[in-house]
Scaffold this motif. Structure first.
Motif, PDB file in Angstrom:
ATOM      1  N   SER A   1       0.853  -1.180   0.000  1.00 30.20           N
ATOM      2  CA  SER A   1       0.000   0.000   0.000  1.00 30.20           C
ATOM      3  C   SER A   1       0.893   1.235   0.000  1.00 30.20           C
ATOM      4  O   SER A   1       1.973   1.250   0.596  1.00 30.20           O
ATOM      5  CB  SER A   1      -0.873  -0.014   1.248  1.00 30.20           C
ATOM      6  OG  SER A   1      -1.520   1.222   1.390  1.00 30.20           O
ATOM      7  N   ARG A   2       0.440   2.258  -0.675  1.00 28.59           N
ATOM      8  CA  ARG A   2       1.215   3.511  -0.665  1.00 28.59           C
ATOM      9  C   ARG A   2       1.295   4.072   0.744  1.00 28.59           C
ATOM     10  O   ARG A   2       2.315   4.589   1.162  1.00 28.59           O
ATOM     11  CB  ARG A   2       0.553   4.532  -1.584  1.00 28.59           C
ATOM     12  CG  ARG A   2       0.620   4.175  -3.016  1.00 28.59           C
ATOM     13  CD  ARG A   2      -0.042   5.233  -3.854  1.00 28.59           C
ATOM     14  NE  ARG A   2      -0.503   4.621  -5.089  1.00 28.59           N
ATOM     15  CZ  ARG A   2      -1.432   5.100  -5.854  1.00 28.59           C
ATOM     16  NH1 ARG A   2      -2.039   6.212  -5.535  1.00 28.59           N
ATOM     17  NH2 ARG A   2      -1.783   4.480  -6.956  1.00 28.59           N
TER      18      ARG A   2
ATOM     19  N   LEU B   1       4.216   5.062   5.792  1.00 27.69           N
ATOM     20  CA  LEU B   1       4.281   4.858   7.238  1.00 27.69           C
ATOM     21  C   LEU B   1       5.506   4.034   7.631  1.00 27.69           C
ATOM     22  O   LEU B   1       6.130   4.283   8.662  1.00 27.69           O
ATOM     23  CB  LEU B   1       3.016   4.169   7.735  1.00 27.69           C
ATOM     24  CG  LEU B   1       1.746   5.008   7.758  1.00 27.69           C
ATOM     25  CD1 LEU B   1       0.549   4.145   8.132  1.00 27.69           C
ATOM     26  CD2 LEU B   1       1.883   6.169   8.707  1.00 27.69           C
ATOM     27  N   GLY B   2       5.837   3.038   6.816  1.00 25.65           N
ATOM     28  CA  GLY B   2       7.000   2.205   7.113  1.00 25.65           C
ATOM     29  C   GLY B   2       8.299   2.986   7.050  1.00 25.65           C
ATOM     30  O   GLY B   2       9.220   2.752   7.830  1.00 25.65           O
ATOM     31  N   GLN B   3       8.379   3.917   6.129  1.00 28.81           N
ATOM     32  CA  GLN B   3       9.596   4.716   6.012  1.00 28.81           C
ATOM     33  C   GLN B   3       9.768   5.657   7.202  1.00 28.81           C
ATOM     34  O   GLN B   3      10.875   5.901   7.657  1.00 28.81           O
ATOM     35  CB  GLN B   3       9.575   5.533   4.729  1.00 28.81           C
ATOM     36  CG  GLN B   3       9.741   4.713   3.473  1.00 28.81           C
ATOM     37  CD  GLN B   3       9.563   5.568   2.224  1.00 28.81           C
ATOM     38  OE1 GLN B   3       9.181   6.721   2.305  1.00 28.81           O
ATOM     39  NE2 GLN B   3       9.829   4.976   1.082  1.00 28.81           N
ATOM     40  N   TRP B   4       8.679   6.183   7.685  1.00 26.21           N
ATOM     41  CA  TRP B   4       8.786   7.206   8.723  1.00 26.21           C
ATOM     42  C   TRP B   4       8.625   6.680  10.138  1.00 26.21           C
ATOM     43  O   TRP B   4       9.252   7.195  11.067  1.00 26.21           O
ATOM     44  CB  TRP B   4       7.746   8.304   8.482  1.00 26.21           C
ATOM     45  CG  TRP B   4       8.082   9.130   7.284  1.00 26.21           C
ATOM     46  CD1 TRP B   4       7.610   8.962   6.029  1.00 26.21           C
ATOM     47  CD2 TRP B   4       8.999  10.204   7.220  1.00 26.21           C
ATOM     48  NE1 TRP B   4       8.163   9.879   5.174  1.00 26.21           N
ATOM     49  CE2 TRP B   4       9.034  10.665   5.890  1.00 26.21           C
ATOM     50  CE3 TRP B   4       9.819  10.842   8.148  1.00 26.21           C
ATOM     51  CZ2 TRP B   4       9.834  11.708   5.478  1.00 26.21           C
ATOM     52  CZ3 TRP B   4      10.614  11.897   7.729  1.00 26.21           C
ATOM     53  CH2 TRP B   4      10.611  12.314   6.403  1.00 26.21           C
TER      54      TRP B   4
ATOM     55  N   VAL C   1      -1.953  -5.358   5.128  1.00 27.80           N
ATOM     56  CA  VAL C   1      -1.907  -4.174   4.281  1.00 27.80           C
ATOM     57  C   VAL C   1      -3.249  -3.872   3.627  1.00 27.80           C
ATOM     58  O   VAL C   1      -3.637  -2.716   3.509  1.00 27.80           O
ATOM     59  CB  VAL C   1      -0.826  -4.368   3.190  1.00 27.80           C
ATOM     60  CG1 VAL C   1      -0.815  -3.209   2.225  1.00 27.80           C
ATOM     61  CG2 VAL C   1       0.523  -4.550   3.819  1.00 27.80           C
ATOM     62  N   ARG C   2      -3.969  -4.872   3.226  1.00 30.44           N
ATOM     63  CA  ARG C   2      -5.154  -4.621   2.415  1.00 30.44           C
ATOM     64  C   ARG C   2      -6.248  -3.877   3.167  1.00 30.44           C
ATOM     65  O   ARG C   2      -7.108  -3.263   2.559  1.00 30.44           O
ATOM     66  CB  ARG C   2      -5.693  -5.916   1.851  1.00 30.44           C
ATOM     67  CG  ARG C   2      -6.155  -6.888   2.883  1.00 30.44           C
ATOM     68  CD  ARG C   2      -6.639  -8.149   2.252  1.00 30.44           C
ATOM     69  NE  ARG C   2      -6.430  -9.231   3.206  1.00 30.44           N
ATOM     70  CZ  ARG C   2      -6.962 -10.393   3.096  1.00 30.44           C
ATOM     71  NH1 ARG C   2      -7.693 -10.671   2.050  1.00 30.44           N
ATOM     72  NH2 ARG C   2      -6.740 -11.305   3.999  1.00 30.44           N
TER      73      ARG C   2
ATOM     74  N   THR D   1      -9.183   1.534   6.370  1.00 33.40           N
ATOM     75  CA  THR D   1      -9.230   1.929   7.774  1.00 33.40           C
ATOM     76  C   THR D   1      -8.860   3.392   7.941  1.00 33.40           C
ATOM     77  O   THR D   1      -9.522   4.138   8.667  1.00 33.40           O
ATOM     78  CB  THR D   1      -8.280   1.049   8.612  1.00 33.40           C
ATOM     79  OG1 THR D   1      -8.623  -0.319   8.406  1.00 33.40           O
ATOM     80  CG2 THR D   1      -8.366   1.393  10.074  1.00 33.40           C
ATOM     81  N   LEU D   2      -7.806   3.815   7.268  1.00 35.36           N
ATOM     82  CA  LEU D   2      -7.400   5.218   7.361  1.00 35.36           C
ATOM     83  C   LEU D   2      -8.446   6.138   6.740  1.00 35.36           C
ATOM     84  O   LEU D   2      -8.683   7.244   7.234  1.00 35.36           O
ATOM     85  CB  LEU D   2      -6.040   5.418   6.697  1.00 35.36           C
ATOM     86  CG  LEU D   2      -4.869   4.769   7.436  1.00 35.36           C
ATOM     87  CD1 LEU D   2      -3.577   4.978   6.674  1.00 35.36           C
ATOM     88  CD2 LEU D   2      -4.746   5.326   8.843  1.00 35.36           C
ATOM     89  N   TYR D   3      -9.102   5.688   5.673  1.00 38.53           N
ATOM     90  CA  TYR D   3     -10.170   6.474   5.057  1.00 38.53           C
ATOM     91  C   TYR D   3     -11.335   6.644   6.032  1.00 38.53           C
ATOM     92  O   TYR D   3     -11.858   7.746   6.201  1.00 38.53           O
ATOM     93  CB  TYR D   3     -10.638   5.793   3.769  1.00 38.53           C
ATOM     94  CG  TYR D   3     -11.767   6.492   3.086  1.00 38.53           C
ATOM     95  CD1 TYR D   3     -11.575   7.706   2.440  1.00 38.53           C
ATOM     96  CD2 TYR D   3     -13.048   5.940   3.094  1.00 38.53           C
ATOM     97  CE1 TYR D   3     -12.624   8.353   1.815  1.00 38.53           C
ATOM     98  CE2 TYR D   3     -14.096   6.587   2.469  1.00 38.53           C
ATOM     99  CZ  TYR D   3     -13.883   7.783   1.831  1.00 38.53           C
ATOM    100  OH  TYR D   3     -14.920   8.418   1.214  1.00 38.53           O
ATOM    101  N   LEU D   4     -11.735   5.566   6.699  1.00 41.81           N
ATOM    102  CA  LEU D   4     -12.820   5.656   7.674  1.00 41.81           C
ATOM    103  C   LEU D   4     -12.423   6.518   8.875  1.00 41.81           C
ATOM    104  O   LEU D   4     -13.247   7.250   9.423  1.00 41.81           O
ATOM    105  CB  LEU D   4     -13.224   4.263   8.139  1.00 41.81           C
ATOM    106  CG  LEU D   4     -13.939   3.405   7.090  1.00 41.81           C
ATOM    107  CD1 LEU D   4     -14.205   2.017   7.653  1.00 41.81           C
ATOM    108  CD2 LEU D   4     -15.226   4.054   6.650  1.00 41.81           C
ATOM    109  N   LEU D   5     -11.156   6.433   9.267  1.00 38.01           N
ATOM    110  CA  LEU D   5     -10.674   7.276  10.354  1.00 38.01           C
ATOM    111  C   LEU D   5     -10.760   8.747   9.965  1.00 38.01           C
ATOM    112  O   LEU D   5     -11.190   9.586  10.771  1.00 38.01           O
ATOM    113  CB  LEU D   5      -9.231   6.899  10.708  1.00 38.01           C
ATOM    114  CG  LEU D   5      -8.569   7.720  11.809  1.00 38.01           C
ATOM    115  CD1 LEU D   5      -9.255   7.449  13.134  1.00 38.01           C
ATOM    116  CD2 LEU D   5      -7.104   7.391  11.885  1.00 38.01           C
ATOM    117  N   LEU D   6     -10.387   9.064   8.749  1.00 34.66           N
ATOM    118  CA  LEU D   6     -10.473  10.449   8.263  1.00 34.66           C
ATOM    119  C   LEU D   6     -11.923  10.917   8.236  1.00 34.66           C
ATOM    120  O   LEU D   6     -12.223  12.036   8.665  1.00 34.66           O
ATOM    121  CB  LEU D   6      -9.846  10.561   6.865  1.00 34.66           C
ATOM    122  CG  LEU D   6      -9.922  11.940   6.225  1.00 34.66           C
ATOM    123  CD1 LEU D   6      -9.062  12.923   6.992  1.00 34.66           C
ATOM    124  CD2 LEU D   6      -9.506  11.862   4.770  1.00 34.66           C
TER     125      LEU D   6
END
Length: 130
Positions: free
Chosen positions: A22-23, A28-31, A45-46, A51-56
Motif C-alpha cells: 500500500s502507498r 508509514l514504514g519509512q517514517w 496491508v489490504r 481503515t485510514l479512510y474511515l478514520l479520516l
C-alpha cells in the motif's frame, strides 16, 4: 494466400506487476517503522487504506459536530441579547409615549410660564367669493 493478422495479436504484452504494498503503508514504514511496533510480524496491508479512510471520515464528522455545537451556543447567546434589546426598546418606547401625553406635559410647561387654554376652540369659517 497470406492471412491478415494484426501486429498487436502477434506480440504478447508483459503482464503488469501486481502491487502488493500500500502507498500508505510504504510511507508509514519509512517514517514510523511499524514492523518494529508489531513485533516484526507482517502487517495486514489490504485493510489499511480503508481503515485510514474511515478514520479520516470520522475525524471530519467530529469536527463538524464540534463546529455545530459552537454555532448553536453563539446563536443562543445572540438570541438572548436580541431579546434583551427588544425588552429595553419596548420600555423606552412606553416611557416616550407616556411623556408625550398632555397630562404629563402640562406641569412641565407650566414651569416655563405657558398655561393651558381654558376656552373652547372656535371654528373658523371662510366665505367663498363665487
Amino acid at each position: 494466400m497470406a492471412i491478415n493478422v494484426l501486429k498487436a495479436q502477434n506480440q504478447k504484452r508483459a503482464p503488469r506487476p501486481i502491487r502488493t504494498n500500500s502507498r500508505v503503508l510504504t510511507w508509514l514504514g519509512q517514517w514510523f517503522h511499524i514492523e518494529k511496533w508489531i513485533g516484526g510480524r507482517e502487517f495486514p496491508v489490504r485493510y489499511l487504506d480503508g481503515t485510514l479512510y474511515l478514520l479520516l471520515l470520522g475525524l471530519i464528522v467530529v469536527f463538524f459536530r464540534i463546529n455545530a455545537e459552537r454555532q448553536m451556543r453563539q446563536l443562543r447567546k445572540a438570541t438572548e441579547e436580541v431579546n434583551n434589546y427588544r425588552a429595553a426598546y419596548t420600555i423606552l418606547k412606553a416611557n416616550y409615549m407616556k411623556m408625550g401625553k398632555q397630562s404629563e406635559l402640562a406641569p412641565k410647561v407650566a414651569k416655563m410660564g405657558l398655561l393651558e387654554s381654558r376656552q373652547t376652540p372656535q371654528r373658523i369659517q371662510v366665505k367663498s367669493t363665487k
